[in-house]
Design an enzyme around this catalytic site. Structure first.
Site, PDB file in Angstrom:
ATOM      1  N   SER A  36     -38.419  69.889  22.711  1.00 49.52           N
ATOM      2  CA  SER A  36     -37.793  68.727  22.084  1.00 49.52           C
ATOM      3  C   SER A  36     -37.135  69.146  20.784  1.00 49.52           C
ATOM      4  O   SER A  36     -37.584  70.091  20.115  1.00 49.52           O
ATOM      5  CB  SER A  36     -38.835  67.642  21.807  1.00 49.52           C
ATOM      6  OG  SER A  36     -38.309  66.623  20.976  1.00 49.52           O
ATOM      7  N   TYR A  80     -46.834  64.968  17.996  1.00 45.96           N
ATOM      8  CA  TYR A  80     -45.894  65.275  19.075  1.00 45.96           C
ATOM      9  C   TYR A  80     -44.967  66.422  18.677  1.00 45.96           C
ATOM     10  O   TYR A  80     -44.765  67.373  19.436  1.00 45.96           O
ATOM     11  CB  TYR A  80     -45.080  64.022  19.408  1.00 45.96           C
ATOM     12  CG  TYR A  80     -44.044  64.193  20.492  1.00 45.96           C
ATOM     13  CD1 TYR A  80     -44.391  64.085  21.834  1.00 45.96           C
ATOM     14  CD2 TYR A  80     -42.706  64.431  20.176  1.00 45.96           C
ATOM     15  CE1 TYR A  80     -43.433  64.233  22.837  1.00 45.96           C
ATOM     16  CE2 TYR A  80     -41.745  64.571  21.166  1.00 45.96           C
ATOM     17  CZ  TYR A  80     -42.110  64.473  22.498  1.00 45.96           C
ATOM     18  OH  TYR A  80     -41.165  64.613  23.482  1.00 45.96           O
TER      19      TYR A  80
END
Length: 337
Positions: free
Chosen positions: A228, A241
């Site tokens: 990501s 995250y």
């Protein structure tokens, strides 16, 4: 004068040609089945090469975790009707974690279009999404094996690999894609339980399932991880995250070095905002409406726009000299990394 009663003779070669033509026609129909409705509704922009996609703002909406793709409005686009397969993954077998929806589903469809059979893992609550993915893969003429379970369970990681090999007899491609995220405004709000769940899902499962898969992978095999942009730039409301995505990027580069002599390539796709159930099941409805609006393209990516990067990394024909890479797909943003 022609004898109309005379029986026509058909050679073996002509019968084979007719059979082959019928088979190709049947396969074409099956591949088209899952794309026809989407293709009919698409409009191509007047700008050459641009395919119209939904732009922000999206409808305000929220779901309970883990979220179902079937309930998203608009539905995420995964069928990639303009993508034509060329047997890049012919006779390959792929295992895709979190393959029931979002990026995982789009990857499963394109892998199938390139000739691969696929196994997908998913949470038991996502059965309806998983069934839709299986139907989409079947429409491409390939087989999808559904494996329900929780990747935070070390035993399930092993079972997923074993189930794949038992069903298809081998494993060529591993896609680590499953993820959990939960926005929090401050570190104080991140509980030990949330921190553990995020790491268990997003990085521990990658380690465990890769370790279980390695004995079955061989020279020419490929591992593709899903990272990501948050793992490169951080995110103030996704502390845990982002940390796991950064770990995935480092894991990718380190494992690539570790496996290069075995001929197994390891790469990572690191997208920006993508329209999947992950965010509408995490953010308040009003924030979901603006999801992706801050990118240069003013919208989130659709899963079908991300999936070809996974094909690229999985295909030895395309990327035989590529390993240890983290590829960002950011809708025009150029400052990452």
């Amino acid at each position: 004068m022609v004898n109309r009663n005379k029986k026509k003779t058909v050679t073996r070669s002509s019968r084979a040609a007719i059979s082959s033509t019928k088979k190709r026609a049947t396969d074409d129909k099956r591949r088209a089945h899952g794309r026809s409705s989407s293709k009919a509704s698409r409009k191509v922009s007047r700008e050459v090469g641009l395919i119209s996609q939904p732009k922000s703002p999206m409808p305000a909406q929220h779901q309970q975790k883990p979220g179902l793709e079937s309930k998203l409005k608009p539905r995420p686009r995964y069928q990639a009707p303009y993508y034509k397969g060329s047997e890049k993954l012919r006779r390959k077998v792929a295992l895709i974690t979190g393959g029931d929806s979002g990026i995982g589903r789009a990857v499963a469809v394109l892998f199938a279009r390139e000739g691969a059979d696929v196994a997908i893992t998913y949470l038991p609550d996502e059965q309806s999404d998983a069934e839709e993915t299986r139907e989409a893969v079947a429409a491409e003429g390939r087989d999808a094996h559904l494996i329900a379970g929780d990747l935070t369970d070390p035993d399930f990681c092993k079972e997923a690999v074993e189930a794949t090999v038992s069903r298809f007899g081998k494993l060529d491609i591993l896609v680590n894609n499953a993820a959990f995220q939960q926005h929090q405004k401050s570190l104080a709000k991140v509980s030990e339980e949330q921190w553990d769940r995020t790491f268990q899902t997003n990085i521990y499962s990658y380690f465990r399932i890769t370790k279980a898969a390695l004995p079955h992978l061989k020279k020419g095999s490929s591992i593709v991880n899903c990272g990501s942009i948050t793992g490169l730039e951080g995110s103030k409301h996704l502390l845990d995250y982002s940390a796991t995505k950064g770990a995935i990027h480092a894991f990718t580069k380190s494992l690539a070095q570790n496996l290069v002599e075995k001929g197994i390539r390891v790469n990572c796709v690191a997208p920006g905002p993508v329209w999947t159930p992950l965010n509408p099941s995490d953010k308040p409805a009003k924030d979901v409406a603006e999801f992706g609006a801050d990118t240069p393209m003013k919208r989130p990516a659709q899963p079908e726009e991300i999936a070809p990067a996974f094909v690229y990394f999985a295909s030895e024909v395309d990327s035989s000299y590529v390993t240890g890479e983290v590829l960002t797909l950011l809708g025009g943003e150029t400052t990452a990394g």
